[in-house]
Write a protein that holds these residues in place. Structure first.
Motif, PDB file in Angstrom:
ATOM      1  N   ARG A 155       0.947  -1.117  -0.065  1.00  0.00           N
ATOM      2  CA  ARG A 155       0.039   0.066   0.070  1.00  0.00           C
ATOM      3  C   ARG A 155       0.736   1.288  -0.075  1.00  0.00           C
ATOM      4  NH1 ARG A 155      -4.763  -1.250   4.776  1.00  0.00           N
ATOM      5  NH2 ARG A 155      -6.043  -2.650   3.418  1.00  0.00           N
ATOM      6  N   ARG A 156       1.728   1.246   0.873  1.00  0.00           N
ATOM      7  CA  ARG A 156       2.847   2.267   1.057  1.00  0.00           C
ATOM      8  C   ARG A 156       3.525   2.587  -0.440  1.00  0.00           C
ATOM      9  NH1 ARG A 156       1.800   5.855   5.208  1.00  0.00           N
ATOM     10  NH2 ARG A 156       1.808   4.551   7.114  1.00  0.00           N
ATOM     11  N   ASP A 158       1.104   3.763  -2.991  1.00  0.00           N
ATOM     12  CA  ASP A 158       0.449   5.123  -2.779  1.00  0.00           C
ATOM     13  C   ASP A 158       1.718   6.136  -3.257  1.00  0.00           C
ATOM     14  OD1 ASP A 158      -1.777   4.611  -1.902  1.00  0.00           O
ATOM     15  OD2 ASP A 158      -1.362   4.727   0.192  1.00  0.00           O
TER      16      ASP A 158
END
Length: 210
Positions: A106-107, A110
């Motif tokens: 996710r990081r 993103d």
């Protein structure tokens, strides 16, 4: 919390050793136990959790971001998030390693999206950094710790770090605006904020990862 990626004793970036299925089960059980201890604020448990898993987190970040500096940033962010959210981990939903891989993915994704968005704005408007240049680590620190603790730890920063972070995160200025206001180069602003955030994380968690 400071994750020293360049430390030769740091396992980040090392290849993952070949493990047997039985070893994997034992490791998963160990990580579940460590996360429970981390959720209770055990810093030694967090250090061991980091040592056992960071090479996987960093490796995934490198594969997605294709850059070591960006991967180091994401690794820092993931473990700050793991420290603050360990008490919410549910072993019935995923293994500790699976949970970390989800956070890392996710990081990293993103970050790719933010960078692509910034690049698209540059192409469209011919101007760099039109959007707010937030640092995810700062957002985690600001959201996850009470204001008194943050205020106390802000006082541990150098005057230059304090001024730069205050302008960016409490004054609502973009990094280029901070650079213009202080009359210093943009890379200097980013360096001061990065170093200051690491010191803030160390103060807030009380944990220095070797």
């Amino acid at each position: 919390m400071v994750l020293d990626i360049d430390d030769p004793d740091n396992p980040v970036g090392q290849s993952c050793p070949i493990t047997r299925p039985g070893h994997d089960v034992q490791l998963t059980r160990r990580l579940v136990g460590l996360l429970a201890e981390v959720g209770g604020g055990d810093r030694d448990a967090f250090t061991e959790f980091y040592r056992l898993t960071s090479h996987r987190v960093y490796g995934l970040a490198v594969r997605i971001l294709r850059g070591h500096t960006a991967a180091e940033d994401v690794t820092q962010e993931v473990y700050l998030q793991a420290w603050t959210r360990a008490d919410s981990y549910d072993e019935t939903l995923s293994s500790p390693m699976g949970w970390l891989m989800m956070l890392t993915h996710r990081r990293a994704v993103d970050r790719v999206r933010r960078e692509q968005s910034a690049a698209n704005r540059d192409i469209t408007y011919g101007h760099v950094n039109l959007g707010r240049d937030h640092d995810v680590v700062a957002e985690e620190v600001h959201q996850r710790f009470d204001e008194q603790a943050v205020a106390h730890c802000m006082n541990t920063l150098t005057p230059r770090q304090h001024e730069t972070i205050a302008l960016a995160y409490y004054g609502g200025r973009t990094y280029p605006e901070v650079a213009d206001h202080l009359g210093i180069p943009l890379p200097t602003v980013k360096s001061r904020i990065r170093d200051g955030l690491k010191r803030l994380a160390l103060c807030l968690t009380g944990s220095d990862i070797p």
